[in-house]
Design a protein around this motif. Structure first.
Motif, PDB file in Angstrom:
ATOM      1  N   LYS A   1      24.517 -37.592 108.786  1.00  0.00           N
ATOM      2  CA  LYS A   1      25.431 -37.068 107.769  1.00  0.00           C
ATOM      3  C   LYS A   1      26.162 -35.835 108.289  1.00  0.00           C
ATOM      4  CE  LYS A   1      25.528 -35.736 102.865  1.00  0.00           C
ATOM      5  NZ  LYS A   1      24.697 -35.528 101.643  1.00  0.00           N
ATOM      6  N   GLY A   2      25.456 -35.010 109.058  1.00  0.00           N
ATOM      7  CA  GLY A   2      26.078 -33.826 109.647  1.00  0.00           C
ATOM      8  C   GLY A   2      27.137 -34.179 110.676  1.00  0.00           C
ATOM      9  N   ILE A   3      26.893 -35.235 111.468  1.00  0.00           N
ATOM     10  CA  ILE A   3      27.896 -35.684 112.443  1.00  0.00           C
ATOM     11  C   ILE A   3      29.156 -36.146 111.719  1.00  0.00           C
ATOM     12  CG2 ILE A   3      28.436 -37.433 114.186  1.00  0.00           C
ATOM     13  CD1 ILE A   3      25.499 -37.368 115.029  1.00  0.00           C
ATOM     14  N   MET A   4      28.986 -36.875 110.628  1.00  0.00           N
ATOM     15  CA  MET A   4      30.146 -37.321 109.841  1.00  0.00           C
ATOM     16  C   MET A   4      30.982 -36.125 109.372  1.00  0.00           C
ATOM     17  SD  MET A   4      28.443 -40.285 107.461  1.00  0.00           S
ATOM     18  CE  MET A   4      29.958 -40.499 106.501  1.00  0.00           C
ATOM     19  N   ALA A   5      30.293 -35.110 108.855  1.00  0.00           N
ATOM     20  CA  ALA A   5      30.990 -33.912 108.366  1.00  0.00           C
ATOM     21  C   ALA A   5      31.687 -33.186 109.511  1.00  0.00           C
ATOM     22  CB  ALA A   5      30.000 -32.984 107.664  1.00  0.00           C
ATOM     23  N   TRP A   6      31.045 -33.136 110.665  1.00  0.00           N
ATOM     24  CA  TRP A   6      31.640 -32.463 111.824  1.00  0.00           C
ATOM     25  C   TRP A   6      32.886 -33.204 112.298  1.00  0.00           C
ATOM     26  CZ3 TRP A   6      32.464 -33.878 116.946  1.00  0.00           C
ATOM     27  CH2 TRP A   6      32.814 -32.836 117.821  1.00  0.00           C
ATOM     28  N   ILE A   7      32.844 -34.528 112.331  1.00  0.00           N
ATOM     29  CA  ILE A   7      34.013 -35.328 112.722  1.00  0.00           C
ATOM     30  C   ILE A   7      35.152 -35.126 111.723  1.00  0.00           C
ATOM     31  CG2 ILE A   7      34.883 -37.702 112.918  1.00  0.00           C
ATOM     32  CD1 ILE A   7      32.218 -38.449 114.227  1.00  0.00           C
ATOM     33  N   ALA A   8      34.821 -35.077 110.447  1.00  0.00           N
ATOM     34  CA  ALA A   8      35.850 -34.848 109.428  1.00  0.00           C
ATOM     35  C   ALA A   8      36.526 -33.492 109.638  1.00  0.00           C
ATOM     36  CB  ALA A   8      35.235 -34.926 108.034  1.00  0.00           C
ATOM     37  N   LYS A   9      35.749 -32.501 110.019  1.00  0.00           N
ATOM     38  CA  LYS A   9      36.275 -31.150 110.212  1.00  0.00           C
ATOM     39  C   LYS A   9      37.084 -31.022 111.494  1.00  0.00           C
ATOM     40  CE  LYS A   9      34.733 -26.326 110.697  1.00  0.00           C
ATOM     41  NZ  LYS A   9      33.546 -25.419 110.712  1.00  0.00           N
ATOM     42  N   THR A  10      36.567 -31.571 112.587  1.00  0.00           N
ATOM     43  CA  THR A  10      37.211 -31.356 113.890  1.00  0.00           C
ATOM     44  C   THR A  10      38.232 -32.426 114.255  1.00  0.00           C
ATOM     45  OG1 THR A  10      35.417 -32.529 115.038  1.00  0.00           O
ATOM     46  CG2 THR A  10      35.201 -30.133 114.770  1.00  0.00           C
ATOM     47  N   GLU A  11      37.994 -33.665 113.821  1.00  0.00           N
ATOM     48  CA  GLU A  11      38.886 -34.771 114.165  1.00  0.00           C
ATOM     49  C   GLU A  11      39.842 -35.137 113.029  1.00  0.00           C
ATOM     50  OE1 GLU A  11      38.807 -36.573 117.329  1.00  0.00           O
ATOM     51  OE2 GLU A  11      37.827 -34.653 117.718  1.00  0.00           O
ATOM     52  N   LYS A  12      39.614 -34.534 111.852  1.00  0.00           N
ATOM     53  CA  LYS A  12      40.431 -34.850 110.666  1.00  0.00           C
ATOM     54  C   LYS A  12      40.345 -36.329 110.321  1.00  0.00           C
ATOM     55  CE  LYS A  12      41.659 -30.574 111.043  1.00  0.00           C
ATOM     56  NZ  LYS A  12      40.901 -29.566 110.283  1.00  0.00           N
ATOM     57  N   VAL A  13      39.155 -36.905 110.497  1.00  0.00           N
ATOM     58  CA  VAL A  13      38.918 -38.315 110.192  1.00  0.00           C
ATOM     59  C   VAL A  13      37.742 -38.394 109.217  1.00  0.00           C
ATOM     60  CG1 VAL A  13      38.159 -40.544 111.102  1.00  0.00           C
ATOM     61  CG2 VAL A  13      39.779 -39.157 112.394  1.00  0.00           C
ATOM     62  N   THR A  14      37.972 -39.010 108.065  1.00  0.00           N
ATOM     63  CA  THR A  14      36.922 -39.171 107.074  1.00  0.00           C
ATOM     64  C   THR A  14      36.305 -40.555 107.227  1.00  0.00           C
ATOM     65  OG1 THR A  14      38.056 -37.690 105.522  1.00  0.00           O
ATOM     66  CG2 THR A  14      36.368 -39.165 104.618  1.00  0.00           C
ATOM     67  N   LEU A  15      35.050 -40.591 107.596  1.00  0.00           N
ATOM     68  CA  LEU A  15      34.335 -41.850 107.788  1.00  0.00           C
ATOM     69  C   LEU A  15      33.693 -42.303 106.486  1.00  0.00           C
ATOM     70  CD1 LEU A  15      32.622 -40.750 111.086  1.00  0.00           C
ATOM     71  CD2 LEU A  15      34.150 -42.715 110.949  1.00  0.00           C
ATOM     72  N   LYS A  16      33.710 -43.595 106.249  1.00  0.00           N
ATOM     73  CA  LYS A  16      33.005 -44.167 105.110  1.00  0.00           C
ATOM     74  C   LYS A  16      31.574 -44.484 105.530  1.00  0.00           C
ATOM     75  CE  LYS A  16      37.125 -46.398 103.163  1.00  0.00           C
ATOM     76  NZ  LYS A  16      37.736 -47.713 102.775  1.00  0.00           N
TER      77      LYS A  16
END
Length: 299
Positions: A223-238
């Motif tokens: 879950k933390g990796i998902m949040a980190w990707i959303a923050k740094t890559e501007k990609v929201t994963l489902k």
């Protein structure tokens, strides 16, 4: 004209002339307005498209012109406006355990002929020995994680043989190849600098490579990796597009209720010395599938 018809006739004729001219001018303006809007619609068609077909939304525009003399001209023109639909292929995330998932048991080349030992590279997991990469650890080529260009990461209870180890460097090299996206080579987690495993619930994840999560808490790191990707890559994963692969059932079952997919691997090869609780040869490419939900070897 005054002598023939009188001044009143001349005044009326002049007024009529002005009215006729004004009417013609307003018609011309109306025509140019509608024509201009038509040209604008044509020129804008396809704007914002990246080359594929884009759904269009019809729009009706009414142009109304009114003269100072009270004359009214109303023209209705229907045009097709282009509304870009920028949705693309869904992003995905594949997360792997290290020990007995990306790697196998040391010294088991006979039982695991497909594994690859790296001569001179130490692996400190379990019984220690020369590092043996499982088939999936050698390359993600052919798996959906690579063919779909998924983000990729690691969540492990172990520490990948420690800070600045050759094992960690080899893992980074392989995970970042074959088309998968490893967007950071930095390691984080309780054991990022050395063995110090702890719960990963509430841990601040700062990269997709997380080590030191005690068994049963890996779902929090994912879950933390998902949040980190959303923050740094501007990609929201489902959640439905997130997959964790692990050889231990007690690291798969806790994913229930989190909305992610978790799949136990190394099902055909288990370590009898560990009462079959862990894998032996590690993950096989045939096990890296887009299975939905939580899947155990026993099911």
């Amino acid at each position: 004209l005054n002598s023939l018809f009188g001044s009143s006739f001349q005044t009326a004729l002049a007024a009529k002339f002005r009215s006729t001219v004004a009417c013609c001018i307003m018609k011309v303006i109306g025509c140019f307005t509608v024509a201009g809007l038509g040209v604008l619609a044509v020129s804008l068609q396809g704007c914002g498209s990246s080359g594929g077909s884009v759904p269009a939304t019809p729009a009706e525009t009414t142009v109304t012109t009114t003269s100072k003399l009270g004359l009214r001209e109303t023209t209705t023109s229907t045009m097709t406006s282009t509304t870009p639909n920028m949705t693309g292929p869904a992003a995905c995330l594949c997360v792997f355990d290290i020990d007995r998932t990306l790697t196998g048991k040391q010294g088991e080349g006979g039982a695991c002929p497909g594994n690859q030992e790296l001569s001179g590279v130490n692996d400190t997991a379990y019984g220690r020995g020369t590092l043996p990469f499982a088939k999936v650890g050698q390359s993600l080529e052919g798996t959906f994680c690579a063919t779909k260009g998924c983000y990729v990461g690691v969540v492990s209870a172990g520490d990948g043989s420690g800070h600045n180890s050759t094992e960690r460097a080899e893992l980074v090299k392989r995970l970042g190849a074959s088309g998968a996206k490893l967007v950071s080579e930095e390691w984080c987690g309780p054991s990022s600098k050395g063995e110090a495993r702890a719960t990963c619930q509430g841990f601040d994840v700062t990269s997709p490579l997380v080590v030191g999560c005690v068994d049963g808490t890996k779902q929090y790191a994912v879950k933390g990796i998902m949040a980190w990707i959303a923050k740094t890559e501007k990609v929201t994963l489902k959640g439905e597009d997130v997959y964790h692969f692990d050889d231990r059932a007690n690291n798969i079952s806790p994913f229930s209720g989190f909305g992610f997919n978790a799949i136990e691997i190394s099902c055909a090869s288990r370590d009898k010395s560990q009462i079959n609780a862990v894998g032996l040869c590690g993950a096989d490419p045939s096990e890296i599938v887009e299975g939905k939900g939580v899947k155990l070897c026993s099911t």
